[in-house]
Design an enzyme around this catalytic site. Structure first.
Site, PDB file in Angstrom:
ATOM      1  N   GLY A 412       0.779  -1.233   0.000  1.00 53.15           N
ATOM      2  CA  GLY A 412       0.000   0.000   0.000  1.00 53.15           C
ATOM      3  C   GLY A 412       0.808   1.279   0.000  1.00 53.15           C
ATOM      4  O   GLY A 412       0.290   2.328   0.332  1.00 53.15           O
ATOM      5  N   VAL A 413       2.091   1.223  -0.366  1.00 56.26           N
ATOM      6  CA  VAL A 413       2.880   2.455  -0.381  1.00 56.26           C
ATOM      7  C   VAL A 413       2.974   3.042  -1.785  1.00 56.26           C
ATOM      8  O   VAL A 413       3.687   4.011  -2.005  1.00 56.26           O
ATOM      9  CB  VAL A 413       4.302   2.255   0.200  1.00 56.26           C
ATOM     10  CG1 VAL A 413       4.250   1.986   1.682  1.00 56.26           C
ATOM     11  CG2 VAL A 413       5.032   1.153  -0.538  1.00 56.26           C
ATOM     12  N   GLY A 414       2.302   2.416  -2.749  1.00 56.77           N
ATOM     13  CA  GLY A 414       2.239   3.014  -4.078  1.00 56.77           C
ATOM     14  C   GLY A 414       3.163   2.379  -5.096  1.00 56.77           C
ATOM     15  O   GLY A 414       3.425   2.976  -6.135  1.00 56.77           O
ATOM     16  N   SER A 783      17.267  -8.046  16.272  1.00 56.39           N
ATOM     17  CA  SER A 783      17.131  -6.665  16.750  1.00 56.39           C
ATOM     18  C   SER A 783      16.345  -6.535  18.048  1.00 56.39           C
ATOM     19  O   SER A 783      16.146  -5.433  18.542  1.00 56.39           O
ATOM     20  CB  SER A 783      16.512  -5.800  15.666  1.00 56.39           C
ATOM     21  OG  SER A 783      15.175  -6.150  15.488  1.00 56.39           O
ATOM     22  N   LYS A 826      11.055   1.478  11.277  1.00 60.74           N
ATOM     23  CA  LYS A 826      10.844   1.329  12.714  1.00 60.74           C
ATOM     24  C   LYS A 826      10.502   2.664  13.347  1.00 60.74           C
ATOM     25  O   LYS A 826       9.607   2.758  14.194  1.00 60.74           O
ATOM     26  CB  LYS A 826      12.085   0.717  13.364  1.00 60.74           C
ATOM     27  CG  LYS A 826      12.264  -0.754  12.997  1.00 60.74           C
ATOM     28  CD  LYS A 826      13.546  -1.306  13.559  1.00 60.74           C
ATOM     29  CE  LYS A 826      13.676  -2.790  13.262  1.00 60.74           C
ATOM     30  NZ  LYS A 826      14.964  -3.320  13.665  1.00 60.74           N
TER      31      LYS A 826
HETATM   32  P1  ADP Z   1       1.505  -1.371  -3.401  1.00 53.67           P
HETATM   33  O1  ADP Z   1       1.652  -1.770  -4.812  1.00 53.67           O
HETATM   34  O2  ADP Z   1       2.733  -0.758  -2.825  1.00 53.67           O
HETATM   35  O3  ADP Z   1       0.975  -2.440  -2.496  1.00 53.67           O
HETATM   36  P2  ADP Z   1      -0.481   0.387  -4.434  1.00 53.67           P
HETATM   37  O4  ADP Z   1       0.337   1.019  -5.513  1.00 53.67           O
HETATM   38  O5  ADP Z   1      -1.501  -0.601  -4.818  1.00 53.67           O
HETATM   39  O6  ADP Z   1       0.444  -0.200  -3.332  1.00 53.67           O
HETATM   40  O7  ADP Z   1      -1.148   1.571  -3.600  1.00 53.67           O
HETATM   41  C1  ADP Z   1      -2.355   1.444  -2.874  1.00 53.67           C
HETATM   42  C2  ADP Z   1      -3.174   2.679  -3.019  1.00 53.67           C
HETATM   43  O8  ADP Z   1      -2.541   3.765  -2.372  1.00 53.67           O
HETATM   44  C3  ADP Z   1      -3.324   3.100  -4.473  1.00 53.67           C
HETATM   45  O9  ADP Z   1      -4.619   3.535  -4.677  1.00 53.67           O
HETATM   46  C4  ADP Z   1      -2.332   4.242  -4.606  1.00 53.67           C
HETATM   47  O10 ADP Z   1      -2.709   5.150  -5.594  1.00 53.67           O
HETATM   48  C5  ADP Z   1      -2.367   4.863  -3.249  1.00 53.67           C
HETATM   49  N1  ADP Z   1      -1.111   5.522  -2.926  1.00 53.67           N
HETATM   50  C6  ADP Z   1      -0.018   4.974  -2.382  1.00 53.67           C
HETATM   51  N2  ADP Z   1       0.956   5.883  -2.225  1.00 53.67           N
HETATM   52  C7  ADP Z   1       0.482   7.057  -2.678  1.00 53.67           C
HETATM   53  C8  ADP Z   1       1.019   8.390  -2.806  1.00 53.67           C
HETATM   54  N3  ADP Z   1       2.252   8.689  -2.395  1.00 53.67           N
HETATM   55  N4  ADP Z   1       0.236   9.322  -3.326  1.00 53.67           N
HETATM   56  C9  ADP Z   1      -0.990   9.037  -3.737  1.00 53.67           C
HETATM   57  N5  ADP Z   1      -1.577   7.857  -3.665  1.00 53.67           N
HETATM   58  C10 ADP Z   1      -0.851   6.841  -3.136  1.00 53.67           C
END
Ligand code: ADP
Length: 887
Positions: A412-414, A783, A826
């Site tokens: 969920g980090v994009g 750790s 962390k």
């Molecule tokens: P991952 O592939 O890392 O598991 P995703 O790319 O599927 O995560 O991201 C999950 C959701 O969070 C998506 O809808 C994405 O657009 C949103 N998201 C994550 N980081 C950001 C960011 N920095 N800015 C805007 N939206 C983000």
């Protein structure tokens, strides 16, 4: 054969084991045993006139249970000719003297006299052993009166069981006999006809029926069938002619039936065969007729369409030759034939593959790409910069063999959305291939077509789905592939990512090379350490650590909320989620490194709002001139829950239009009550103080695939023998850390004033139990060293650790604190959990550069060189024992 035979009163006896020789039957036997050789020699070979011997059935010892009359051997006479007694109907036999001491012979009391039709004598070399081959013909039945031995073989006193001529004539007058004879002859005739028909012979056997007396015929017929020993014996014992005839009729009839059944089965099989052959011929003819008429059926239409599709697929020439061959084969096949469908599906897949089709390369506009990245993603400055560099290189040298980008970070980090932004910046299509849990090489490379249900691998399947040969392909969760007996997917991926080899990628299903060199690969992983090293070598790792709550808030406000609203057909005119509420969602309902759950919770709010709005829509009365409405300017005031009533001034727009566009009540503003109603009671709250309320608990920081986490360590002591118990699904490294921590605390017990005297054993009379809560989650890694020591010191000193302080660090046996990994995650986790102070190994200070300044500003970072520094910071008012101790 027809003549009646004069039997002598005594006959040499040849025992037949589990077999009967019936009168009229002819058999060839080979005599090798000394007894039988002696018998043949004396009774047949050396006689001037034609000799006779008696064939007497004997039963195996194992078969004695259901025996009829048996003879058992008696005591021999002293003249060398021993006279055995005959025991008729006895079920047990006596042992034979001499060689076969143990063998019990169960003689039948009726036999058949036989003469030799042919005799030949042989001498085996070099042993000189004599053997005879004898062709015997059964002549007539006799019964045994007395059995004795002559030298090595048996003789028997016998009486003939044949009828005299007069008796015979009498029987022949008997109407029953006549009826039975007729029946037998009819059945025998039928059998002969069937057999002759089968063997295409005629006449010869029928002559037998005319010439041989009926009672002998019965024996001859039965002797020619393969029947069981018991039935043979019954036949032998049928002295009465009527009994014999009816028994023989029954057996002949049974034989006839079995031949008929066998014939029926053969006919059926032959019938089926010829049916399918006939069908094939008819179809061939039909096809020829249709061809003449220019009339093609659907199947052929399909094949023509398939051929056309294949022609337009733009396959390379070698592949084209291969598919043409396959198509020719397919055309010759019947649709019902096995292999037709699989062959057709194979060709369809080949025709569907994007051999040439490609998205048109747009002239890359770096500025636009940067804007796009910025508009899609908040923050991530360093990552975006690296992506722009990557794109810039591609712009200058499109076929550059740049490394494969690999985004590494918690869920969920994009990562995925960055990869898709790269695709849209390049104007290419995007396809995601999930590799999580792939253990079978065939998942990447496909199964060979010999397997039932075989399919192409995931890569080829992805290309087929996306329909172009130059997409951006995301290899998602590349760290989750594993290898087992079914091969190593990583090695297949290695070939995929190698620009030298991926020009001719060989999918086992396709069995023809496919060029993957135009595909741009991007990978994602949760942990770089888990990626097989050769694969990692091909990739450039770009880390995306989790977000701080502030970053999450910004992402939510700028990106997630507008997106969620749009996805649910809403806008800020319908629903508003104030910042304060988003903060609450971040704090109380999500504690993740990424923003996926946050997005999910926002979506839940949007769904609930959609329901409410569609319900209210009907209920709100719309007056002609006065409407409850909102404008973006009023958002802030509405956020406080105020409702504004405004008069709408006519501005040249008719009232009807206004009422249909602005038929909205004041927007729904999410408040704490709605939050709780929709999302339920908060999942997380500030639990640290509660958890560390008793001595023996410390707060650690750990790294998981979901990012950083706060991890409590609980220690307790109880009466025991000094054992250390560990629970919480721990790996070996963490178990050793616990042992190490305990050793260190015991060694320093006096210094730490945990015990009064140096000699006193800290573990005297007690066991220690250390538990890592969240017992269902496996944990490992070094750790937790400092956290373990702190928990133990807290336990023994009965002092609580500070609730606002978390720590991480590996320790040595001598108390040095060593650096650890994942510091940024962390620290972010500590911030998320509302921790105010973080104890870190001194040598990890450099990693703090990665932590957002806003987060660092909220935290007090406490570097530690030795474990004593950790203890100093972990307890309220410092380590109270430090002053007096020698630490
Ligand atoms: P991952 O592939 O890392 O598991 P995703 O790319 O599927 O995560 O991201 C999950 C959701 O969070 C998506 O809808 C994405 O657009 C949103 N998201 C994550 N980081 C950001 C960011 N920095 N800015 C805007 N939206 C983000």
């Amino acid at each position: 054969m027809a003549e009646s035979i004069e039997l002598p009163s005594r006959l040499g006896i040849l025992p037949f084991r589990n077999k009967v020789l019936l009168p009229g039957a002819i058999i060839r036997i080979r005599c090798t045993s000394p007894t039988s050789v002696k018998l043949v020699e004396q009774e047949l070979w050396q006689r001037e006139e034609k000799g006779l011997i008696g064939i007497l059935p004997v039963r195996d010892a194992a078969e004695t249970t259901a025996v009829g009359p048996t003879l058992s051997q008696g005591v021999g006479s002293d003249s060398g000719e021993r006279v055995p007694k005959i025991q008729v109907g006895a079920s047990d036999g006596h042992k034979v003297d001499g060689k076969n001491q143990q063998e019990v012979i169960h003689w039948h009391n009726r036999g058949v006299a036989a003469r030799a039709l042919h005799l030949s004598r042989g001498v085996e070399k070099p042993s000189g052993r004599v053997t005879y081959i004898v062709v015997l013909e059964g002549l007539c039945r006799f019964s045994v009166q007395e059995l004795s031995t002559r030298g090595t073989y048996y003789t028997a006193r016998i009486s003939s069981l044949e009828m005299t001529k007069i008796e015979m004539e009498q029987v022949e007058q008997d109407p029953d006999f006549i009826a039975l004879s007729r029946q037998f002859k009819a059945t025998a005739m039928e059998l002969i006809s069937v057999l002759e028909q089968k063997q295409k012979t005629s006449g010869r056997t029928k002559v037998l029926l005319e010439t041989v007396p009926i009672h002998k015929l019965a024996d001859i017929f039965v002797a020619s069938f393969e029947i069981g020993f018991e039935e043979q014996l019954l036949m032998l014992d049928s002295i009465d002619l009527k009994v014999r005839l009816s028994k023989a009729t029954e057996l002949v009839d049974r034989h006839l039936q079995s031949i008929r059944v066998a014939e029926k089965i053969t006919q059926k099989v032959e019938g089926q065969l010829s049916k399918s052959q006939k069908e094939f011929l008819l179809r061939q003819q039909m096809r020829a007729i249709k061809e003449e008429l220019g009339d093609n059926d659907d199947d052929e239409d399909d094949l023509v369409a398939l051929e056309r599709k294949m022609q337009s697929a733009g396959m390379p020439s070698n592949v084209w030759k291969h598919v043409q061959r396959e198509l020719r084969r397919l055309k010759k096949m019947q649709p019902q034939q096995p292999g037709y469908n699989s062959s057709r599906v194979y060709l369809e897949i080949l025709a569907d593959l994007p051999w040439q089709q490609a998205s048109e390369e747009v002239d890359l506009d770096l500025k636009a790409a940067k804007e796009r990245l910025d508009s899609d993603h908040y923050g991530l400055t360093r990552v975006k910069r690296r992506i722009i560099e990557y794109l810039a290189v591609r712009k200058l040298k499109p076929d550059a063999r740049g490394p494969v980008l690999c985004f590494v970070g918690p869920p969920g980090v994009g990562k995925t959305s960055l990869a898709s932004s790269i695709a849209s910046a390049l104007g290419r299509k995007f396809v995601r291939i999930s590799l999580g849990g792939v253990k079978d090489e065939a998942d990447i490379r496909g199964h060979r077509r010999t397997y039932i249900g075989s399919m192409p691998g995931r890569l080829i399947d992805g290309l087929k789905r996306v329909g172009v040969c130059n997409p951006v392909m995301l290899l998602d969760e590349i760290d989750k592939t594993g290898s087992d007996v079914r091969g190593d997917p990583a090695s297949a991926l290695l070939e995929v990512l190698d620009p030298e080899q991926n020009k001719t990628f060989n999918d086992h299903y396709l069995n023809v090379p496919f060029d993957l060199s135009k595909v741009i690969f991007v990978a994602t992983a949760n942990r770089a350490q888990l990626i097989p090293p050769p694969l990692l070598d091909r990739m450039e790792v770009i880390e995306l650590p989790g977000y701080s709550p502030e970053e999450k808030l910004r992402i939510a406000m700028q990106h997630l909320i507008p997106r969620v609203l749009e996805q649910h057909g809403l806008s800020s005119e319908f629903l508003q989620i104030p910042e304060a509420m988003v903060k609450l969602v971040i704090q109380r309902y999500t504690r993740e490194a990424g923003v996926r759950n946050l997005e999910r919770n926002l979506a839940a709010l949007a769904r609930a709002a959609a329901v409410r709005i569609s319900e209210n829509e009907k209920a709100v009365p719309v007056s002609k001139d006065v409407h409850q409405l909102t404008t973006p300017l009023l958002d802030n005031r509405l956020a406080d829950g105020a409702e504004v009533e405004m008069e709408v001034l006519s501005m040249g727009v008719n009232n009807h239009e206004i009422s249909s566009t602005l038929r909205i009540a004041s927007p729904l503003v999410v408040d704490a009550a709605m939050l709780e109603k929709v999302l339920g009671p908060p999942t997380y709250y500030d639990e640290t103080a509660e958890r560390v309320a008793t001595p023996g608990v410390s707060v650690g920081l750990v790294w998981t695939t979901f990012g950083g986490e706060v991890q409590f360590v609980e220690a307790t002591a109880m009466a025991g023998k000094g054992d250390l118990h560990l629970t919480g699904q721990l790996g070996d490294v963490i178990k050793e850390s616990a042992q190490l921590a305990l050793t260190w605390v015991r060694a320093k017990a006096t210094n730490l004033q945990l015990v009064a005297e140096e000699e006193i054993n800290l573990l005297d009379g007690r066991d220690i139990h250390i538990h890592f809560p969240a017992g269902a989650v496996p944990k490992d890694g070094p750790s937790a060293g400092v956290t373990l020591v702190t928990a133990l010191v807290s336990l023994f000193s009965r002092k609580r650790v500070r609730a606002d302080t978390a720590m991480t660090g590996e320790m040595t046996l001598r108390g040095l604190v060593l650096p650890v990994g994942g510091v940024k995650d962390k620290v972010l986790a500590a911030h998320r959990y509302g921790i105010k102070r973080v104890i870190l190994p001194e040598r990890n200070k450099k990693d703090l550069a990665e932590v957002p300044a806003a987060v660092l500003a909220c935290l007090e970072i406490l570097p530690a060189k030795r474990i004593e520094d950790v203890l100093e910071q972990a307890f309220e008012g410092g380590c109270p024992w430090r002053v007096s101790s020698k630490l």
